[in-house]
Motif scaffolding. Structure first.
Motif, PDB file in Angstrom:
ATOM      1  N   MET A   1     -16.048   4.973   9.244  1.00  0.00           N
ATOM      2  CA  MET A   1     -17.452   4.578   9.333  1.00  0.00           C
ATOM      3  C   MET A   1     -17.778   3.578   8.225  1.00  0.00           C
ATOM      4  N   THR A   2     -18.744   2.721   8.486  1.00  0.00           N
ATOM      5  CA  THR A   2     -19.232   1.831   7.443  1.00  0.00           C
ATOM      6  C   THR A   2     -20.403   2.517   6.765  1.00  0.00           C
ATOM      7  N   ARG A   3     -20.190   2.939   5.554  1.00  0.00           N
ATOM      8  CA  ARG A   3     -21.230   3.671   4.832  1.00  0.00           C
ATOM      9  C   ARG A   3     -22.274   2.714   4.286  1.00  0.00           C
ATOM     10  N   ASN A   4     -23.517   3.102   4.438  1.00  0.00           N
ATOM     11  CA  ASN A   4     -24.599   2.246   3.986  1.00  0.00           C
ATOM     12  C   ASN A   4     -24.900   2.521   2.517  1.00  0.00           C
ATOM     13  N   ILE A   5     -23.892   2.276   1.699  1.00  0.00           N
ATOM     14  CA  ILE A   5     -24.020   2.363   0.242  1.00  0.00           C
ATOM     15  C   ILE A   5     -23.695   0.982  -0.309  1.00  0.00           C
TER      16      ILE A   5
END
Length: 202
Positions: free
Chosen positions: A1-5
């Motif tokens: 997943m592409t983490r929204n951090i």
């Protein structure tokens, strides 16, 4: 997943840029900004973009002028983050084909940013508005608006921010500050990713 951090590397220097960026990416944090009030920021950004641009979203924070946007584009950056809502910066960013995340704190700033083409909103400083403030404004924003909480967000309260409508976070000193080693950053990033995945269902 592409983490929204989004890792905010304020104060990073060019000699450590690749090591720190590589460590964060290995830990699963693939959005990185170098604030322009860091030492030689365009050098650091250029190194990161050339080496990791295919694997991560690299850009700048504290972007205040259209001229900064142009220099960032020339350095290979793809992400523009600002502490304020400046329509000229947003429009220059979009004209250059980059992602725009202006800083906002009020409904007026939010809608101004969106009308000028912002890709998402950076609620900053998050400590001032808090989750309840974000929740109230979120209720009137277009449903697909991406909201990042910056300042006052960390693993201990990710769940609270998510419940209020935040999609992700900009994280500064909790991830990086001058003097930390790559080992220190790896420990912090690993914990942060684990909590983020737990809260957001990664």
């Amino acid at each position: 997943m592409t983490r929204n951090i989004v890792a905010i590397l304020r104060g990073i220097t060019p000699p450590e840029a690749l090591t720190i960026a590589g460590t964060l990416i290995e830990c699963g944090i693939t959005k990185i900004e170098v604030p322009l009030n860091s030492p030689d920021p365009f050098d650091s950004i250029g190194q990161m973009a050339r080496t990791y641009g295919a694997d991560a979203l690299i850009g700048a924070g504290t972007v205040l002028t259209p001229e900064d946007v142009t220099r960032l584009k020339d350095a290979g950056g793809a992400l523009v983050v600002s502490p304020d809502c400046n329509p000229a910066v947003i429009e220059a960013t979009k004209a250059a084909g980059m992602l725009s995340y202006p800083g906002v704190l009020t409904p007026t700033e939010c809608f101004s940013a969106l009308r000028h083409g912002a890709d998402g909103l950076k609620f900053f400083p998050g400590t001032l508005i808090g989750p309840e403030g974000v929740k109230a404004i979120r209720a009137v924003l277009p449903k697909d608006t991406e909201v990042l909480a910056v300042g006052g967000a960390g693993p201990e309260n990710f769940a609270e921010w998510k419940a209020a409508g935040a999609d992700g976070f900009g994280i500064g000193s909790a991830l990086y500050k001058p003097g930390l080693t790559a080992t220190d950053i790896r420990e912090r990033a690993t914990r942060m990713v684990a909590v983020f995945d737990e809260v957001f269902g990664g």
